[in-house]
Design a protein around this motif. Structure first.
Motif, mmCIF file in Angstrom:
data_model
loop_
_atom_site.group_PDB
_atom_site.id
_atom_site.type_symbol
_atom_site.label_atom_id
_atom_site.label_comp_id
_atom_site.label_asym_id
_atom_site.label_seq_id
_atom_site.Cartn_x
_atom_site.Cartn_y
_atom_site.Cartn_z
ATOM 1 N N THR A 133 0.843 -1.195 0.000
ATOM 2 C CA THR A 133 0.000 0.000 0.000
ATOM 3 C C THR A 133 0.877 1.244 0.000
ATOM 4 O O THR A 133 2.097 1.168 -0.166
ATOM 5 C CB THR A 133 -0.971 -0.031 1.206
ATOM 6 N N THR A 134 0.231 2.404 0.164
ATOM 7 C CA THR A 134 0.932 3.683 0.145
ATOM 8 C C THR A 134 0.957 4.257 1.558
ATOM 9 O O THR A 134 -0.057 4.218 2.256
ATOM 10 C CB THR A 134 0.213 4.659 -0.806
ATOM 11 N N CYS A 135 2.087 4.773 1.960
ATOM 12 C CA CYS A 135 2.233 5.334 3.307
ATOM 13 C C CYS A 135 1.265 6.495 3.507
ATOM 14 O O CYS A 135 0.941 7.223 2.570
ATOM 15 C CB CYS A 135 3.668 5.803 3.521
ATOM 16 N N GLN B 48 5.887 3.541 -1.198
ATOM 17 C CA GLN B 48 5.226 2.254 -1.335
ATOM 18 C C GLN B 48 5.758 1.329 -0.251
ATOM 19 O O GLN B 48 6.965 1.243 -0.039
ATOM 20 C CB GLN B 48 5.493 1.676 -2.725
#
Lengths: 377, 528
Positions: A249-251, A259
């Motif tokens: 996921t994305t921070c 990522q």
């Protein structure tokens, strides 16, 4: 015409000038094991595991530090190579406290061996990265037992004086990946090699504890450590053998959009790593917040019920009541004082999808353009 | 950002200004630091000697709020020495003569008087910037959070255009976005004057297009209020209701005393959040929402890259997705909104947003795509303005220096500037739930230079009262080599000693951004 071809295990491959043998092999999915190589950094050649045989040379050479040259004929799995790798794996196993199950023992007395291990270890559990250790994997793959090797203790005490990173010097193989990660990837310049030979150690400036050094706890060193010398204080501590899911996921912190891979056990985040080294924008790097700042997700302080203020006090109510009440109040205000007496603050923290719906809600439902968010704050 | 993050590493000259890069964008800062390792030049122009200065060729220190002056000064030097990119100016820009006339008076001596930067240093940076094959500008809130914030940004754009540093790899004017999805919130129409992809609400085609797509009539053509003005209108009693999603204005807004009165004045305050915050405490309705790790969706990062967010864990049982809560209320208000999931919403976004038109979740499964991406065969746009600017020719804005709204005087002799620190994020609602981060950074502090501390007869750890014309807080002094005499830094994360009790709510007239980076304060010891 100049050609750039090498042959690895009988396969002719082209290379770009400047590429190392290891890079050419990796690009062509040919496995050459290594414990010290770290992509995008200058090779340290400390582990000597990536040795390969080149036709016409008696000495084995390190694939990570040797540029491919036209016409080279390379063997990566010859008997000579395998023997050398086994020797080097054995040397690394003997260099510290590697009491994993692949270790043999030189007396016929299993109990005294175990007691010896525990004594050196100073604790009762086995290595915390058992099963997740590149050295152990290689020892198993090359069937290296350490029968006859002395159990080496360590003169440096394990450092636990910070909230995120445990430094267990007894398991350090001095590969130097952490130093490379710190100095050439993150460029925080907090750690370096000190001393030579038996006293060698990875140190901070003045050999201070991490918390008193230039360390900013990005944890890149933990992520690249091939063994159990650098481990996160939280990860995998209790439930290593449970099912773990890995989700990319994305921070959710700053706008870089790193990522990352979230590791989940029993619906709880147990570890976060940077994603792939070839994946932009962060190429597997993270910062302290992204890597370690996830406890809020499972916090017991999360809001779990809708609340309505009644007689000056917020009380828990059902979703239906909260939604009905909100819709009714907003409709009233819209009717009485007009749509522009209502404002919406959407959020730089929520998804595009959430923001789009907030934008639609303000403009199409409330019929106001009073919508903004905290970009300016 | 006009360019990509990866691009920074390939710049020949990196100019960082108004950004504490290593603390606020740590991973991005590594790209700049690695460029230096490769022999590229980095210059820092910032009121604080922040950590990235250790990697800089030189640190230039302007007085807070004097950015236009040094930028004009650099352009003055560049033009005087004939280092401007004449071809770029000729082919890609207009209004150069007006700029030239305005910067004429910004001689290094004049600039030195305003900014405190010495002439030799200014020459060095100006030449390095102009001569570099590719020079990038990285800036952050230190540029924008001023009453002249918009003009500061335009000035940086002037500088970049003057040297033809835009529209190519390693160049560009690059604002670093401070929150995970600031870019996306703006792209999605989370702004008072524009729909998605920045189409103005007062443009009839755009508005009528959305009315059709959304099947409604009578949408407003009048641009709405930005957040800072909503607060003022609430204070004045004109704004009756505020619906807040995942924000904590009672710590993040300027002049909290004023903000508290404003919000207390509301007839109906609704908040969706994941934690109780200073703001939810006074709300009429609070909805429990999902956090990022519980959602499927997308964020758009600072380099305009649209990336996937994926559900990793189950949310608390009673919580709902942010969009779902809004849909439920909309439906109850007579406008049916219902989606099977975020992907259906994203499809609607793509259909109605030209810059996102070619982006689908499938396409960004492995790797994000930079908008604009006009169709599904388009690879995205890593670098903006390669052939022309959005308006065609790049316009040079001739801009003069204007001083900050509040400067130090006898009663309030220090300048306060606020910002973030490495271990916390915004109002701390997330980071302060991680014990380790609290151990590394447990409380607010007042960063001061050694000389200033000595003059006060105090040292690190001394409790002080800091006050401005608007409020006061108490926190411990921290003597730091980052601080310059006369300028104090306080992080705004900590509700218990909220820096925004002190800050000035004076706004930039265009962007309506508050002047967080300059206000006047005094410091007194707290006697136990």
């Amino acid at each position: 015409m100049e050609s750039n071809n090498i042959t690895i295990n009988g396969n002719t491959l082209t290379f770009e000038p400047g590429q190392t043998i290891l890079q050419v092999a990796q690009k062509n999915d040919i496995d050459i094991p290594t414990l010290c190589h770290l992509k995008n950094t200058i090779p340290t050649t400390t582990c000597k595991i990536c040795v390969v045989e080149i036709a016409g040379r008696t000495e084995l050479i390190e694939a990570c530090a040797t540029a491919a040259a036209d016409g080279m004929i390379i063997l990566t799995q010859s008997l000579k190579v395998t023997k050398e790798r086994r020797k080097n794996i054995s040397r690394l196993l003997a260099s510290g406290n590697h009491n994993c199950a692949i270790r043999g023992f030189d007396s016929q007395d299993w109990t005294s061996f175990q007691l010896g291990v525990l004594k050196d270890d100073g604790k009762e559990d086995l290595c915390p990265v058992w099963g997740d250790c590149e050295l152990q994997d290689l020892a198993y793959r090359y069937q290296v037992k350490t029968l006859g090797l002395p159990l080496n203790g360590c003169k440096y005490e394990t450092e636990r004086a910070n909230p995120f990173i445990i430094r267990d010097f007894s398991r350090c193989i001095l590969c130097g990946r952490c130093v490379k990660a710190c100095r050439e990837i993150q460029v925080n310049n907090a750690i370096e090699f000190s001393n030579k030979g038996a006293d060698a150690k990875i140190i901070t400036k003045n050999d201070a504890a991490l918390k008193d050094s230039d360390c900013v706890f990005c944890g890149e060193c933990v992520q690249v450590c091939p063994v159990g010398a650098l481990i996160s204080d939280k990860s995998y501590r209790d439930k290593r053998f449970k099912d773990t899911q890995k989700i990319r996921t994305t921070c959710s912190y700053c706008g870089v959009g790193c990522q990352m891979d979230i590791f989940v056990q029993d619906n709880k985040i147990v570890k976060i790593d940077g994603a792939d080294v070839d994946l932009p924008p962060n190429n597997a790097s993270l910062c302290v917040k992204g890597r370690f700042g996830y406890e809020f997700v499972a916090s017991s302080e999360r809001l779990t019920q809708p609340l309505i203020k009644k007689e000056g006090k917020q009380v828990p109510v059902s979703w239906k009541e909260a939604l009905d009440y909100t819709a009714q109040k907003l409709s009233e205000i819209k009717k009485n004082t007009g749509p522009d007496s209502i404002g919406v603050l959407t959020s730089a923290r929520v998804t595009n999808e959430d923001n789009y719906i907030a934008n639609k809600f303000a403009r199409a439902v409330l019929k106001t353009n009073n919508i903004d968010h905290c970009a300016r704050l | 950002m006009t360019n990509t993050i990866a691009d920074i590493e390939d710049s020949d000259m990196i100019l960082i200004t108004g950004s504490n890069t290593t603390e606020n964008h740590p991973v991005l800062s590594s790209f700049a630091k690695r460029a230096v390792l490769k022999g590229k030049k980095l210059y820092l122009i910032d009121p604080r000697k922040v950590k990235i200065s250790e990697h800089a060729e030189k640190w230039l220190r302007p007085f807070p709020g004097t950015d236009i002056a040094w930028i004009n000064g650099m352009m003055h030097i560049i033009i005087k020495e004939g280092l401007e990119n004449k071809e770029f100016i000729e082919n890609r820009t207009e209004n150069f003569e007006a700029l030239k006339e305005t910067v004429e008076k910004y001689t290094p001596e004049y600039v030195g008087k305003i900014t405190g930067i010495n002439a030799q240093d200014l020459h060095e940076v100006a030449r390095a910037f102009a001569k570099a094959p590719a020079a990038t500008i990285l800036y952050c809130m230190g540029i924008t959070q001023h009453t002249c914030g918009t003009d500061n940004v335009k000035s940086l754009a002037n500088l970049s255009m003057l040297c033809g540093q835009l529209g190519k790899p390693g160049g560009g004017v690059n604002p670093l976005r401070g929150q995970n999805n600031v870019q996306g919130a703006c792209d999605m129409g989370g702004l008072p004057n524009v729909f998605t992809a920045y189409r103005p609400v007062n443009n009839d085609d755009a508005r009528i297009g959305f009315e059709k797509a959304w099947n409604v009539e009578g949408m407003s053509a009048a641009p709405g209020l930005p957040v800072t003005e909503m607060v003022q209108k609430a204070y004045e009693g004109e704004l009756k209701s505020l619906y807040v999603i995942g924000e904590n204005p009672l710590v993040s807004d300027p002049d909290l005393n004023h903000a508290r009165k404003a919000l207390a004045n509301l007839e109906f305050l609704v908040i969706q959040d994941i934690f109780e915050t200073e703001t939810t405490k006074i709300a009429d309705v609070v909805f429990p929402a999902f956090c990022f790790a519980e959602k499927d969706g997308t964020f758009t990062n600072s380099e305009r890259r649209v990336q996937r967010v994926r559900k990793a864990v189950q949310a608390p049982e009673e919580a709902k997705e942010d969009w779902e809560i809004l849909c439920e209320i909309a439906t109850r208000m007579g406008y049916r909104m219902s989606y099977s999931g975020s992907n259906e919403i994203f499809k609607e976004i793509s259909a109605l947003t030209p810059s996102y038109k070619g982006i689908t979740w499938e396409r960004i499964e492995k790797k994000g795509i930079h908008w604009p991406c006009p169709d599904e065969t388009h690879a995205g746009t890593p670098i903006l303005h390669t052939a022309q600017f959005t308006r065609g020719l790049g316009f040079f804005h001739a801009i003069d220096h204007t001083p900050p709204a509040e400067l130090p005087d006898e009663n309030y002799p220090y300048i306060l500037t606020t910002g973030r620190i490495l271990y916390h994020y915004h109002t701390g609602t997330m980071t302060m739930k991680t014990d380790g981060l609290n151990i590394l950074s447990p409380e607010c502090f007042v960063e001061i230079s050694a000389a200033d501390a000595k003059q006060l007869g105090l040292d690190s750890g001394s409790m002080v009262k800091v006050s401005s014309r608007r409020g006061k807080i108490e926190a411990k002094l921290k003597v730091s080599s980052k601080a310059v005499d006369g300028t104090i830094f306080i992080p705004f994360h900590f509700a218990k000693a909220a820096a925004n009790e002190l800050t000035n709510a004076k706004l930039d007239p265009t962007a309506k951004i508050p002047e967080f980076k300059v206000c006047a304060i005094k410091i007194e010891p707290v006697t136990a």
